[in-house]
Design an enzyme around this catalytic site. Structure first.
Site, mmCIF file in Angstrom:
data_model
loop_
_atom_site.group_PDB
_atom_site.id
_atom_site.type_symbol
_atom_site.label_atom_id
_atom_site.label_comp_id
_atom_site.label_asym_id
_atom_site.label_seq_id
_atom_site.Cartn_x
_atom_site.Cartn_y
_atom_site.Cartn_z
ATOM 1 C CE LYS A 16 2.944 20.069 -19.787
ATOM 2 N NZ LYS A 16 4.221 20.607 -20.278
ATOM 3 C CG PHE B 260 8.603 30.083 -19.685
ATOM 4 C CD1 PHE B 260 8.259 29.134 -18.681
ATOM 5 C CD2 PHE B 260 10.184 29.837 -19.422
ATOM 6 C CE1 PHE B 260 9.477 27.604 -17.996
ATOM 7 C CE2 PHE B 260 10.914 29.030 -18.696
ATOM 8 C CZ PHE B 260 10.331 27.983 -17.871
ATOM 9 N NE ARG C 115 11.175 14.129 -17.225
ATOM 10 C CZ ARG C 115 10.849 15.066 -17.700
ATOM 11 N NH1 ARG C 115 9.710 15.852 -16.621
ATOM 12 N NH2 ARG C 115 12.070 16.581 -17.109
ATOM 13 C CB THR D 25 12.071 20.122 -21.047
ATOM 14 O OG1 THR D 25 12.313 19.261 -19.690
ATOM 15 C CG2 THR D 25 11.235 21.673 -20.517
ATOM 16 N NE ARG E 168 7.282 16.657 -22.365
ATOM 17 C CZ ARG E 168 8.014 16.756 -21.082
ATOM 18 N NH1 ARG E 168 9.330 17.377 -20.634
ATOM 19 N NH2 ARG E 168 7.211 17.963 -19.973
ATOM 20 C CG ASN F 176 6.535 19.798 -23.084
ATOM 21 O OD1 ASN F 176 5.617 19.954 -22.866
ATOM 22 N ND2 ASN F 176 7.434 20.457 -22.907
ATOM 23 C CG HIS G 61 3.601 16.944 -15.513
ATOM 24 N ND1 HIS G 61 4.805 18.096 -15.619
ATOM 25 C CD2 HIS G 61 3.320 16.726 -14.742
ATOM 26 C CE1 HIS G 61 4.814 18.525 -14.495
ATOM 27 N NE2 HIS G 61 4.444 16.819 -13.732
HETATM 28 P P1 DAT Z 1 9.237 19.726 -17.659
HETATM 29 O O1 DAT Z 1 8.360 19.680 -18.103
HETATM 30 O O2 DAT Z 1 10.639 18.551 -19.289
HETATM 31 O O3 DAT Z 1 10.111 18.657 -16.356
HETATM 32 P P2 DAT Z 1 10.743 21.590 -15.993
HETATM 33 O O4 DAT Z 1 9.795 20.654 -15.294
HETATM 34 O O5 DAT Z 1 11.708 22.772 -16.238
HETATM 35 O O6 DAT Z 1 10.466 21.307 -17.337
HETATM 36 O O7 DAT Z 1 9.585 22.967 -16.923
HETATM 37 C C1 DAT Z 1 8.416 22.631 -16.942
HETATM 38 C C2 DAT Z 1 7.159 23.211 -18.691
HETATM 39 O O8 DAT Z 1 7.598 24.826 -18.770
HETATM 40 C C3 DAT Z 1 7.557 22.195 -19.606
HETATM 41 O O9 DAT Z 1 6.822 21.188 -19.197
HETATM 42 C C4 DAT Z 1 7.441 23.639 -20.688
HETATM 43 C C5 DAT Z 1 7.731 25.374 -20.216
HETATM 44 N N1 DAT Z 1 9.513 25.298 -20.004
HETATM 45 C C6 DAT Z 1 10.237 25.138 -19.568
HETATM 46 N N2 DAT Z 1 11.208 25.715 -19.809
HETATM 47 C C7 DAT Z 1 11.046 26.417 -20.858
HETATM 48 C C8 DAT Z 1 11.848 27.616 -21.838
HETATM 49 N N3 DAT Z 1 12.746 28.189 -21.365
HETATM 50 N N4 DAT Z 1 11.276 27.672 -22.578
HETATM 51 C C9 DAT Z 1 9.596 28.877 -22.859
HETATM 52 N N5 DAT Z 1 9.116 27.120 -21.751
HETATM 53 C C10 DAT Z 1 9.632 26.560 -21.160
HETATM 54 MG MG MG Z 2 9.316 19.669 -14.501
#
Ligand code: DAT
Ligand code: MG
Length: 165
Positions: free
Chosen positions: A10, A58, A90, A96, A107, A121, A124
């Protein structure tokens, strides 16, 4: 099982010159990189990528973040291919929430949450085979991937495109 997964480094990762560190960590998986490119992420691509999260509080900041509005306007997109690729990647990425992620994960080591609450983080990675297929097809054209991952078809189209002058 042989799988493929989409990885994005990212904009925070690129801004902080973490590309090498992240790729080195991912090389622990012994997976093959079968596609890679640097992408300037359009709003359309960002919104399609995170379509499942559009009702989250968010979401707006997440779109700005992946478009690079807080860092550099670029993302490195890769496809990793090999045994159990999705879970293997992963695992190295970590949770996350970068504050809760294992400190030796990507991360955990390099991520942060901003005072505004944006999860920066760094990386992806697709979470399952269905998501991987959707995401790889969104970020890459068939000819940009050096193995045949999914069925393709030949289409004929008359398009205007930019070429080297
Ligand atoms: P991941 O990237 O671990 O698959 P996700 O698909 O649930 O997680 O969410 C996508 C992205 O959104 C994640 O990398 C960071 C952001 N995100 C997720 N939950 C969040 C939260 N509670 N507050 C802020 N950003 C968040
Ligand atoms: Mg995801």
């Amino acid at each position: 099982m042989t799988q493929q997964t989409l990885v994005l480094i990212k904009p925070d990762g690129l801004k902080k010159s973490l590309t090498g560190n992240v790729l080195t960590r991912l090389s622990e998986t012994k997976l093959d990189i079968v596609a890679a490119k640097i992408v300037k992420v359009s709003r359309e691509l960002a919104e399609k990528h995170y379509a499942a999260l559009k009702d989250k509080p968010f979401y707006g900041d997440l779109i700005k973040y992946i478009m690079g509005e807080y860092h550099k306007k670029k993302v490195m997109a890769l496809v990793y291919w090999g045994e159990d690729a999705i879970n293997n990647v992963r695992k190295i990425c970590g949770s996350t929430n970068p504050e809760e992620a294992d400190p030796v994960s990507i991360r955990g080591a390099y991520g942060r949450i901003t005072t505004k609450g944006v999860y920066e983080n760094v990386i992806h990675a697709s979470t399952n085979a269905q998501e991987a297929e959707r995401e790889i097809k969104l970020w890459f054209q068939p000819d940009e991937v050096i193995v045949d991952l999914y069925p393709t078809k030949i289409i004929k189209e008359k398009i205007e495109r930019r070429a080297w002058a």
